[in-house]
Design a protein around this motif. Structure first.
Motif, PDB file in Angstrom:
ATOM      1  N   LEU A 166       7.613 112.392  35.610  1.00 28.71           N
ATOM      2  CA  LEU A 166       6.892 113.621  35.965  1.00 28.71           C
ATOM      3  C   LEU A 166       5.708 113.350  36.895  1.00 28.71           C
ATOM      4  O   LEU A 166       5.153 114.279  37.489  1.00 28.71           O
ATOM      5  CB  LEU A 166       6.442 114.358  34.690  1.00 28.71           C
ATOM      6  N   THR A 170       7.848 117.681  40.139  1.00 31.99           N
ATOM      7  CA  THR A 170       7.253 118.894  39.558  1.00 31.99           C
ATOM      8  C   THR A 170       8.062 119.349  38.356  1.00 31.99           C
ATOM      9  O   THR A 170       7.524 119.732  37.327  1.00 31.99           O
ATOM     10  CB  THR A 170       7.233 120.026  40.619  1.00 31.99           C
ATOM     11  N   TRP A 171       9.379 119.326  38.505  1.00 29.06           N
ATOM     12  CA  TRP A 171      10.304 119.687  37.425  1.00 29.06           C
ATOM     13  C   TRP A 171      11.213 118.484  37.182  1.00 29.06           C
ATOM     14  O   TRP A 171      11.234 117.555  37.984  1.00 29.06           O
ATOM     15  CB  TRP A 171      11.113 120.940  37.802  1.00 29.06           C
ATOM     16  N   ASP A 181      14.956 121.501  32.290  1.00 29.73           N
ATOM     17  CA  ASP A 181      13.561 121.682  31.872  1.00 29.73           C
ATOM     18  C   ASP A 181      13.511 122.434  30.543  1.00 29.73           C
ATOM     19  O   ASP A 181      12.705 122.108  29.671  1.00 29.73           O
ATOM     20  CB  ASP A 181      12.792 122.461  32.947  1.00 29.73           C
ATOM     21  N   SER A 185      12.055 121.035  26.970  1.00 30.66           N
ATOM     22  CA  SER A 185      10.783 121.648  26.546  1.00 30.66           C
ATOM     23  C   SER A 185      10.474 121.398  25.068  1.00 30.66           C
ATOM     24  O   SER A 185       9.324 121.108  24.716  1.00 30.66           O
ATOM     25  CB  SER A 185      10.789 123.153  26.844  1.00 30.66           C
ATOM     26  N   HIS A 203       0.460 113.757  33.403  1.00 33.45           N
ATOM     27  CA  HIS A 203       1.515 114.474  34.131  1.00 33.45           C
ATOM     28  C   HIS A 203       2.397 115.267  33.165  1.00 33.45           C
ATOM     29  O   HIS A 203       2.809 116.386  33.461  1.00 33.45           O
ATOM     30  CB  HIS A 203       2.353 113.500  34.965  1.00 33.45           C
ATOM     31  N   THR A 204       2.669 114.671  32.020  1.00 35.19           N
ATOM     32  CA  THR A 204       3.515 115.374  31.049  1.00 35.19           C
ATOM     33  C   THR A 204       2.747 116.548  30.441  1.00 35.19           C
ATOM     34  O   THR A 204       3.311 117.633  30.252  1.00 35.19           O
ATOM     35  CB  THR A 204       3.997 114.407  29.946  1.00 35.19           C
ATOM     36  N   TYR A 207       2.687 119.237  32.888  1.00 27.99           N
ATOM     37  CA  TYR A 207       4.031 119.831  32.968  1.00 27.99           C
ATOM     38  C   TYR A 207       4.247 120.838  31.833  1.00 27.99           C
ATOM     39  O   TYR A 207       4.719 121.963  32.054  1.00 27.99           O
ATOM     40  CB  TYR A 207       5.071 118.698  32.908  1.00 27.99           C
ATOM     41  N   ARG A 210       2.352 123.827  32.493  1.00 31.52           N
ATOM     42  CA  ARG A 210       2.950 124.563  33.625  1.00 31.52           C
ATOM     43  C   ARG A 210       4.078 125.470  33.145  1.00 31.52           C
ATOM     44  O   ARG A 210       4.131 126.641  33.480  1.00 31.52           O
ATOM     45  CB  ARG A 210       3.484 123.549  34.652  1.00 31.52           C
TER      46      ARG A 210
END
Ligand SMILES: N[C@@H](CCC(=O)N[C@@H](CS)C(=O)NCC(=O)O)C(=O)O
Length: 230
Positions: A166, A170-171, A181, A185, A203-204, A207, A210
């Protein structure tokens, strides 16, 4: 809606469960659906027996789709089914590099990440459950031997690997949100809730924030009720 004004898809939804993925997906696909709610037993946290009337294993998520007559369990299979029928934009083009990333993360989530996470949870719960006082230290020692020596490091390595992925994406499959994704999740939210993902995995963490901020995710959250991981 069909002619009788009834949604064709029913999601059999258990509170605090992987079924949250499917709510998010259904909102992302903007299809009509209805929810049948099931409550975990407060003590055992197991699903109610009534879920076995829908699918023999009595786990959630399960969907039924009146337009095809199908009853389907397993989040990964349900995600594939719904994308195939209602929104191919959530899956990369066949045989592209992103497609194989998609396949990888779809399988990784339940195949590699969830089993050691569940093992950690069950072992931790076991040591907290009532037992004769002289057994408790032995149970605790055995549980921590397995968690520290086996399942814990597997989860830790997996999360570090995800963090490195990540950091560059981005994904999970490049620049677009996909079913992968949605499948990833749940273990990531559970890892945040357990404190395994925090500022040390920026980053995770970013994410997770996000996707949780997406209007479709929020809509699913509102409809599903009880969910401890968001
Ligand atoms: N691999 C399956 C796992 C299904 C599963 O274990 N669901 C849990 C909820 S997260 C459940 O129904 N637990 C209740 C029970 O086992 O009684 C999937 O991804 O759908």
């Amino acid at each position: 809606m069909n002619s009788a004004e009834q949604p064709m898809i029913t999601l059999h939804h258990l509170n605090n469960s992987r079924s949250q993925r499917i709510l998010w997906l259904l909102e992302e696909l903007a299809v009509e659906y209805k929810i049948e709610f099931y409550e975990r037993d407060k003590k055992t946290v197991l699903a109610p027996e009534s879920l076995k009337a829908v699918h023999a294993l009595g786990k959630s998520p399960v969907i039924t789709d009146d337009s095809t007559g199908i009853t389907l369990a397993e989040s990964g299979a349900i995600i594939e089914y719904l994308i195939e029928h209602y929104g191919k934009q959530l899956k990369p083009e066949l045989s592209t590099e992103d497609y194989w990333q998609y396949q990888y993360w779809m399988h990784f989530s339940e195949g590699s990440l969830m089993p050691p996470m569940v093992m950690n949870l069950v072992l931790t719960k076991m040591t907290q459950s009532p037992m004769p006082f002289f057994i408790k230290p032995v149970a605790k020692m055995l549980a921590s031997k397995i968690i520290d020596g086996y399942s814990g490091p597997i989860v830790k390595n997996a999360l570090a690997y995800i963090e490195s992925h990540l950091a560059k994406n981005t994904w999970f499959c490049g620049n677009q949100l996909t079913g992968a994704d949605i499948q990833m999740s749940f273990p990531l939210e559970a890892s945040v809730a357990r404190g395994l993902i925090n500022e040390n995995m920026p980053h995770t963490l970013a994410y997770v924030k996000r996707f949780q901020a997406l209007p479709t995710y929020q809509a699913g959250l509102k409809k599903g009720g009880d969910y401890d991981y968001a």
